[in-house]
Enzyme design. Structure first.
Site, mmCIF file in Angstrom:
data_model
loop_
_atom_site.group_PDB
_atom_site.id
_atom_site.type_symbol
_atom_site.label_atom_id
_atom_site.label_comp_id
_atom_site.label_asym_id
_atom_site.label_seq_id
_atom_site.Cartn_x
_atom_site.Cartn_y
_atom_site.Cartn_z
ATOM 1 N N GLY A 136 0.808 -1.216 0.000
ATOM 2 C CA GLY A 136 0.000 0.000 0.000
ATOM 3 C C GLY A 136 0.835 1.256 0.000
ATOM 4 O O GLY A 136 0.347 2.328 0.378
ATOM 5 N N GLY A 137 2.100 1.153 -0.426
ATOM 6 C CA GLY A 137 2.949 2.334 -0.523
ATOM 7 C C GLY A 137 3.196 3.026 0.794
ATOM 8 O O GLY A 137 3.471 4.235 0.819
ATOM 9 N N SER A 141 5.020 -5.620 -1.798
ATOM 10 C CA SER A 141 5.196 -4.229 -2.181
ATOM 11 C C SER A 141 5.921 -3.446 -1.079
ATOM 12 O O SER A 141 7.072 -3.745 -0.779
ATOM 13 C CB SER A 141 3.834 -3.606 -2.523
ATOM 14 O OG SER A 141 4.002 -2.337 -3.117
ATOM 15 N N SER A 142 5.265 -2.456 -0.457
ATOM 16 C CA SER A 142 5.932 -1.755 0.648
ATOM 17 C C SER A 142 6.246 -2.722 1.781
ATOM 18 O O SER A 142 7.232 -2.541 2.511
ATOM 19 C CB SER A 142 5.069 -0.594 1.153
ATOM 20 O OG SER A 142 3.770 -1.025 1.514
ATOM 21 N N GLU A 192 6.280 -5.312 -14.349
ATOM 22 C CA GLU A 192 6.194 -4.301 -13.284
ATOM 23 C C GLU A 192 7.150 -3.143 -13.531
ATOM 24 O O GLU A 192 8.288 -3.336 -13.977
ATOM 25 C CB GLU A 192 6.515 -4.931 -11.931
ATOM 26 C CG GLU A 192 5.498 -5.953 -11.466
ATOM 27 C CD GLU A 192 5.609 -6.244 -9.977
ATOM 28 O OE1 GLU A 192 5.717 -5.275 -9.204
ATOM 29 O OE2 GLU A 192 5.575 -7.426 -9.594
ATOM 30 N N HIS A 200 2.125 -5.463 -11.024
ATOM 31 C CA HIS A 200 2.207 -5.273 -9.581
ATOM 32 C C HIS A 200 0.909 -5.722 -8.895
ATOM 33 O O HIS A 200 -0.177 -5.409 -9.339
ATOM 34 C CB HIS A 200 2.449 -3.786 -9.270
ATOM 35 C CG HIS A 200 2.956 -3.534 -7.894
ATOM 36 N ND1 HIS A 200 4.220 -3.879 -7.487
ATOM 37 C CD2 HIS A 200 2.363 -2.973 -6.812
ATOM 38 C CE1 HIS A 200 4.393 -3.529 -6.224
ATOM 39 N NE2 HIS A 200 3.290 -2.980 -5.793
#
Length: 324
Positions: free
Chosen positions: A84-85, A164-165, A266, A296
């Site tokens: 979620g960045g 991701s994050s 990605e 992604h």
């Protein structure tokens, strides 16, 4: 005397999150409806626990339902760190919940999915610190004497999986909890899995220049870094770029085994590949797997697909190889 100007929006994430000039933040009611904290289906049971009371942070634990096991094998533990960045995400989001259910049933493992405080209200390294607290809480059995969780579980076979994050956080935990770490003697992680890790850097890579993904753009990536990094820092900050000009020399860090999994389409592909190549050159135990044509979030957004089953089998092999 001029009246003070009204705060105005300086960063806008499609209306879901807005950062104002005075530092205040507005979040929409985008949070997905939660699922009942304790629920049973045919394969997995899950419960919520409070793991960091100071910040009201919870962790959701998933356990496969008992099946006949003549070998009396204990279950390994997976710490799953959502993406979620650094600005979005929760253990309660349905697609993340489904992903954890899939991991628990497919790998016959206990899955622990903690929340962590989000940016820009809580900028990095807050997310890394919260994730470290979740690992330590699990290792010291912070859930107490709950037999439902402790029975048949091997807490010395702990793997950290980040998406991701969350993959970025997993890297920083690997450095923090490396063999010989003086920070926490109790933590014993057997391996780390970085799914589409969210790394950054000032210089653009070829994959970042395009072609664009359906749901992710360079503009979104840059905005998430501006919202999550310490104010005034660039994408070469060590929390974004593991091999930036001010990043620590990882050649002297004893890292546990690392598995990197990335989609071939990605924007972040080149950064993940470069990360794996440089760690390999430093003599680290690292494996890189690329799924052709995938973008992604391909693992967490479609947990029942054939490619996810392939990822699960790769994870199973990685865990078996690093369980001794």
């Amino acid at each position: 005397m001029a009246s003070p100007s009204k705060p105005h929006v300086v960063e806008d994430c499609d209306g879901f999150l807005q950062l104002y000039s005075d530092g205040t933040v507005s979040r929409s009611d985008m949070q997905f409806q939660d699922i009942t904290p304790t629920q049973q289906d045919h394969l997995v049971t899950f419960k919520d626990y409070l793991f960091l009371e100071k910040f009201n942070l919870h962790i959701r634990l998933y356990k496969p339902t008992p099946i006949s096991n003549s070998n009396n094998k204990t279950l390994p533990v997976i710490m799953f760190l959502h993406g979620g960045g650094f600005c979005f995400g929760s253990r309660t989001w349905p697609h993340l919940h489904t992903c954890c259910m899939r991991l628990a049933s497919g790998l016959r493992a206990v899955v622990a999915a903690p929340d962590y405080r989000l940016a820009p209200e809580h900028r990095l390294p807050t997310a890394v610190d919260d994730a470290a607290e979740a690992v330590k809480w699990l290792q010291r059995r912070g859930f107490g004497g709950d037999a439902w969780l402790s029975e048949g579980v091997d807490f010395d076979r702990l793997f950290v999986v980040g998406d991701s994050s969350g993959g970025n956080i997993a890297h920083h935990l690997a450095v923090r909890f490396g063999h010989g770490s003086e920070e926490v003697d109790l933590v014993r992680v057997r391996g780390y899995v970085l799914l589409s890790p969210f790394f950054g850097g000032v210089a653009r890579t070829r994959s970042e220049e395009g072609p664009l993904e359906k749901t992710l753009s360079l503009e979104i990536l840059d905005r998430l870094w501006r919202l999550s990094l310490p104010i005034g820092e660039t994408r070469d900050h060590p929390l974004a770029n593991p091999f930036g000009p001010e990043s620590p020399n990882l050649g002297h860090v004893k890292l546990d085994p690392i598995l990197v999994i990335i989609g071939g389409n990605e924007l972040l592909k080149d950064r993940a590949a470069d990360y794996a190549t440089k760690l390999k050159e430093l003599g680290k135990n690292i494996e890189y797997v690329e799924f052709e044509g995938r973008e992604h979030g391909f693992f967490t957004h479609d947990s029942d697909s054939e490619v996810v089953e392939e990822v699960v089998q790769i994870l199973k092999r990685f865990m078996l190889e690093n369980s001794n």
